[in-house]
Motif scaffolding. Structure first.
Motif, short mmCIF file in Angstrom:
data_model
loop_
_atom_site.label_atom_id
_atom_site.label_comp_id
_atom_site.label_asym_id
_atom_site.label_seq_id
_atom_site.Cartn_x
_atom_site.Cartn_y
_atom_site.Cartn_z
N UNK A 20 79.62 122.10 -14.06
CA UNK A 20 78.48 123.18 -13.67
C UNK A 20 78.79 124.05 -12.59
N UNK A 21 78.17 124.96 -12.79
CA UNK A 21 78.53 126.11 -11.67
C UNK A 21 77.15 126.93 -11.32
N UNK A 22 77.00 127.26 -10.06
CA UNK A 22 75.70 127.92 -9.53
C UNK A 22 76.32 129.02 -8.64
N UNK A 23 76.00 130.30 -8.87
CA UNK A 23 76.21 131.14 -7.80
C UNK A 23 74.99 131.99 -7.62
N UNK A 24 74.58 132.11 -6.47
CA UNK A 24 73.05 132.86 -6.23
C UNK A 24 73.42 133.77 -4.98
N UNK A 25 72.95 134.93 -5.58
CA UNK A 25 73.05 135.83 -4.28
C UNK A 25 71.79 136.00 -3.32
N UNK A 26 72.24 136.43 -2.22
CA UNK A 26 71.35 136.73 -1.19
C UNK A 26 71.34 138.15 -0.71
N UNK A 27 70.31 138.61 0.00
CA UNK A 27 70.52 140.07 0.82
C UNK A 27 69.81 141.03 -0.02
N UNK A 28 70.08 142.34 0.02
CA UNK A 28 69.56 143.25 -0.70
C UNK A 28 70.17 143.44 -1.95
N UNK A 29 69.21 143.67 -3.00
CA UNK A 29 69.77 144.10 -4.24
C UNK A 29 68.68 144.85 -5.08
N UNK A 30 69.59 145.80 -6.00
CA UNK A 30 68.83 147.00 -6.62
C UNK A 30 68.62 146.48 -8.00
N UNK A 31 67.64 147.05 -8.75
CA UNK A 31 67.53 146.85 -10.13
C UNK A 31 68.79 146.82 -11.01
N UNK A 77 75.76 129.76 -20.27
CA UNK A 77 75.55 130.30 -19.12
C UNK A 77 74.28 131.13 -19.14
N UNK A 78 73.64 131.38 -17.86
CA UNK A 78 72.50 132.35 -17.75
C UNK A 78 72.86 133.15 -16.52
N UNK A 79 72.67 134.57 -16.79
CA UNK A 79 72.82 135.51 -15.93
C UNK A 79 71.66 136.14 -15.53
N UNK A 80 71.19 136.06 -14.35
CA UNK A 80 69.66 136.72 -13.94
C UNK A 80 70.06 138.12 -13.37
N UNK A 81 69.12 138.77 -13.58
CA UNK A 81 69.26 140.29 -13.18
C UNK A 81 68.08 140.95 -12.59
N UNK A 82 68.32 141.66 -11.35
CA UNK A 82 67.10 142.36 -10.83
C UNK A 82 66.41 143.26 -11.95
N UNK A 83 65.19 142.94 -11.97
CA UNK A 83 64.27 143.90 -12.81
C UNK A 83 63.65 145.08 -12.30
N UNK A 84 63.57 146.26 -12.79
CA UNK A 84 62.81 147.06 -12.45
C UNK A 84 61.38 147.38 -12.24
N UNK A 85 60.98 146.02 -12.54
CA UNK A 85 59.51 146.10 -13.03
C UNK A 85 59.06 144.53 -12.71
N UNK A 86 57.93 144.26 -11.90
CA UNK A 86 57.41 143.29 -11.80
C UNK A 86 56.13 143.18 -11.76
N UNK A 87 55.23 142.23 -12.31
CA UNK A 87 53.71 142.27 -12.15
C UNK A 87 53.31 143.77 -12.55
N UNK A 88 53.89 144.46 -13.30
CA UNK A 88 53.41 145.85 -13.51
C UNK A 88 53.62 147.07 -12.79
N UNK A 89 54.56 146.59 -11.53
CA UNK A 89 54.94 147.63 -10.78
C UNK A 89 56.31 147.90 -10.72
#
Lengths: 156, 85, 156, 85
Positions: free
Chosen positions: A77-88, A31-43
């Motif tokens: 196989x299973x895919x769950x993808x969230x939409x809307x507003x998320x935080x780190x 499995x793969x879990x993706x998480x919102x990072x508090x950092x992107x492109x250095x910001x």
């Protein structure tokens, strides 16, 4: 095959366990879990909003799973993808693949992520100190996807 | 030829349209011709659809390229390269 | 780095979540869950007993994680392996790897599994209709491990 | 030279030993020589350690090959190829 696009969070343990127990001859769940990072492109990123194309999203995710199933000997196989507003540290996406053996499940799971990143109609907008901005598509994602077509044999 | 159009992400935001119903002139039969047709609406349309920005298109929920043919009743969408996952 | 060898079951969701939340710049957690299959070499399996070499097991698993960390840009990794008597659909092993990006995490996770399969001192004995038997090591596992040394460049 | 020996899995089961303390003769200085030394105990020992069965060895928790040197105080283990995961 399960494809879900939702605003709510998901329970990784429950989902993996469901997939695992579906068949008694399942040997592996990758499995793969993706998480919102508090950092992107250095910001530093304080918030992320995910938009998608209802209808096309589900269709493209189902097609990606279908391709994975036709290429590798996997069970489901299973895919769950969230939409809307998320935080780190919020979860964004879960991809899980079950099979008899690990090698096929690893490949199928990575394949699904690489295709999802380049073909499924999701778009991210992030909030940084300097305001809102659309996240740009990455060439490394295109390259990751290309591996499955051009150097397919050497990957397998 | 009647089609339904959708715009997403940066395109939706800049064009200030998320969806519209269009009755196309007889010669607007491909994605490229549709882009050119919409671009005639003015600056921001031209910039967004025929400018430097990479635009991807879908017909009936399937990714297509500029040469793809549009048929009556199609759902057509324009959006930037995807960034999910 | 976490390495645990235990008879008790483990909570996949909790473990992945811990690893995920450890850093706010974590973008990806790739995991592998191994399950006891009700089938091996064409025979139905009713029970499995896992023996190990206390001390050496923990050492070898830690070394494998260390190798993965030196080869790929990952944040952390976790291995939990059960020993004792298990039944079909029981969980055997969890490997989870966190990182900023998915590519490195996928490779490190698969690497850890391939090395665990060929270097960590665990042995399986299974109960089938025709009695007990030791599970034989598989050449496919040796081959999977070899990929990381001989064709390393093409895998990456 | 005193060592501690461990046997695992099929070896433990067949030899009916899981561990033993040994005082080795002066010439038993490698894994191969130790195998030959133990094989002299009789049929099942020879079969298990010098027969067709693949045997792997560890010294102080590290996998080693037949040529590896044994030192006083070492913990040596014999076992079949591993099958975890």
């Amino acid at each position: 095959m399960t494809v879900r696009v939702q605003t709510e969070d998901f329970d990784v343990g429950f989902e993996i366990s469901q997939l695992r127990k579906m068949r008694k001859d399942t040997g592996a769940v990758v499995s793969f879990v993706g998480q919102v990072r508090d950092l992107n492109e250095g910001d530093s990123v304080s918030q992320l909003t995910l938009e998608h194309y209802p209808g096309m999203t589900e269709r493209s995710l189902s097609l990606i799973i279908g391709q994975a199933k036709s290429r590798w000997d996997i069970f489901d196989a299973l895919i769950i993808h969230r939409v809307g507003t998320l935080e780190p540290t919020d979860q964004i996406v879960l991809v899980a693949v079950s099979g008899a053996h690990r090698g096929e499940a690893f490949k199928a799971c990575e394949f699904i992520m690489d295709y999802l990143k380049t073909e499924a109609p999701f778009w991210k907008k992030e909030v940084t100190q300097s305001g809102e901005r659309w996240v740009e598509a990455k060439q490394t994602d295109d390259a990751a996807r290309e591996r499955w077509t051009t150097t397919h044999e050497s990957i397998e | 030829m009647k089609i339904k159009l959708f715009y997403f992400a940066r395109l939706k935001e800049t064009l200030k349209y998320s969806t519209e119903d269009l009755d196309l002139p007889a010669d607007v039969v491909t994605i490229l011709k549709l882009k050119a047709f919409l671009a005639k609406r003015g600056d921001v349309w031209g910039e967004m659809l025929m400018g430097k920005l990479k635009v991807r298109a879908a017909i009936n929920h399937e990714l297509v390229d500029d040469k793809a043919a549009i048929a009556d009743g199609d759902e057509v969408a324009f959006f930037p390269p995807v960034t999910g996952g």
